[in-house]
Write a protein that holds these residues in place. Structure first.
Motif, PDB file in Angstrom:
ATOM      1  N   CYS A  77      -0.478   1.049   2.029  1.00 32.69           N
ATOM      2  CA  CYS A  77       0.946   1.381   2.144  1.00 32.69           C
ATOM      3  C   CYS A  77       1.669   0.890   0.895  1.00 32.69           C
ATOM      4  O   CYS A  77       1.290  -0.120   0.302  1.00 32.69           O
ATOM      5  N   PRO A  78       2.726   1.592   0.499  1.00 35.94           N
ATOM      6  CA  PRO A  78       3.488   1.154  -0.678  1.00 35.94           C
ATOM      7  C   PRO A  78       4.258  -0.139  -0.410  1.00 35.94           C
ATOM      8  O   PRO A  78       4.373  -0.590   0.741  1.00 35.94           O
ATOM      9  N   VAL A  79       4.783  -0.716  -1.473  1.00 34.91           N
ATOM     10  CA  VAL A  79       5.587  -1.940  -1.373  1.00 34.91           C
ATOM     11  C   VAL A  79       6.739  -1.692  -0.406  1.00 34.91           C
ATOM     12  O   VAL A  79       7.388  -0.649  -0.452  1.00 34.91           O
ATOM     13  N   GLY A  80       6.964  -2.660   0.482  1.00 37.77           N
ATOM     14  CA  GLY A  80       8.049  -2.546   1.458  1.00 37.77           C
ATOM     15  C   GLY A  80       7.635  -1.891   2.763  1.00 37.77           C
ATOM     16  O   GLY A  80       8.465  -1.668   3.643  1.00 37.77           O
ATOM     17  N   GLU A 124       0.990  -1.152   7.438  1.00 36.08           N
ATOM     18  CA  GLU A 124       0.258  -0.160   8.213  1.00 36.08           C
ATOM     19  C   GLU A 124       0.305  -0.515   9.689  1.00 36.08           C
ATOM     20  O   GLU A 124      -0.143  -1.589  10.092  1.00 36.08           O
ATOM     21  N   ASP A 125       0.846   0.384  10.483  1.00 40.86           N
ATOM     22  CA  ASP A 125       0.835   0.231  11.941  1.00 40.86           C
ATOM     23  C   ASP A 125      -0.605   0.461  12.393  1.00 40.86           C
ATOM     24  O   ASP A 125      -1.173   1.531  12.168  1.00 40.86           O
ATOM     25  N   GLU A 160       0.050   4.701  10.481  1.00 41.02           N
ATOM     26  CA  GLU A 160       1.150   5.140   9.635  1.00 41.02           C
ATOM     27  C   GLU A 160       1.756   3.953   8.915  1.00 41.02           C
ATOM     28  O   GLU A 160       1.721   2.822   9.405  1.00 41.02           O
ATOM     29  N   CYS A 161       2.326   4.205   7.761  1.00 42.59           N
ATOM     30  CA  CYS A 161       3.062   3.175   7.037  1.00 42.59           C
ATOM     31  C   CYS A 161       4.473   3.108   7.602  1.00 42.59           C
ATOM     32  O   CYS A 161       5.161   4.130   7.675  1.00 42.59           O
ATOM     33  N   LYS A 162       4.859   1.915   8.006  1.00 45.13           N
ATOM     34  CA  LYS A 162       6.206   1.712   8.557  1.00 45.13           C
ATOM     35  C   LYS A 162       6.944   0.690   7.705  1.00 45.13           C
ATOM     36  O   LYS A 162       6.338  -0.185   7.087  1.00 45.13           O
ATOM     37  N   SER A 163       8.241   0.814   7.707  1.00 45.75           N
ATOM     38  CA  SER A 163       9.091  -0.002   6.848  1.00 45.75           C
ATOM     39  C   SER A 163       9.139  -1.467   7.289  1.00 45.75           C
ATOM     40  O   SER A 163       9.251  -1.774   8.477  1.00 45.75           O
TER      41      SER A 163
END
Length: 121
Positions: A10-13, A16-17, A22-25
């Motif tokens: 996942c990107p910075v910030g 990974e759920d 999914e990538c979550k904030s």
């Protein structure tokens, strides 16, 4: 997955759920987290204080983006270490990295600090 695209990480910030993959904030101003409630590493200019990324409150200073309480009594800002005070609360005076209610012998109040007497005080 982030913005409907697959990524190795996942990107910075984001984190990974584990269930949805999914990538979550992360929380606001957080660069690295494990979930949506806590932060491991804050964004530049912010520091971790009570599990959020913010500016350090009075009496705390940022060390490696973590707010640590100054150990000097009546100190509102410390630097280098938590035992070295830079600025004291109103009504106290800074002398040799310590805050005093009244200046020690041989010194006099000079604004927010105690200055050495040039002659007798």
């Amino acid at each position: 997955m982030h913005e409907k695209k697959c990524h190795k990480e996942c990107p910075v910030g984001y984190y990974e759920d584990k269930e949805t993959k999914e990538c979550k904030s992360c929380i606001s101003h957080c660069d690295q987290c494990d979930d949506s409630l806590t932060c491991n590493y804050c964004s530049e200019s912010f520091s971790l204080y009570e599990q959020i990324c913010t500016y350090c409150p009075l009496g705390y200073s940022s060390f490696n983006r973590v707010c640590l309480q100054c150990e000097v009594e009546n100190c509102i800002h410390c630097s280098q270490k938590t035992t070295i005070c830079d600025e004291c609360r109103i009504g106290t005076y800074l002398f040799n990295n310590t805050c005093y209610q009244t200046c020690p012998d041989g010194t006099y109040p000079n604004g927010k600090i105690c200055s050495p007497c040039l002659g007798e005080c």
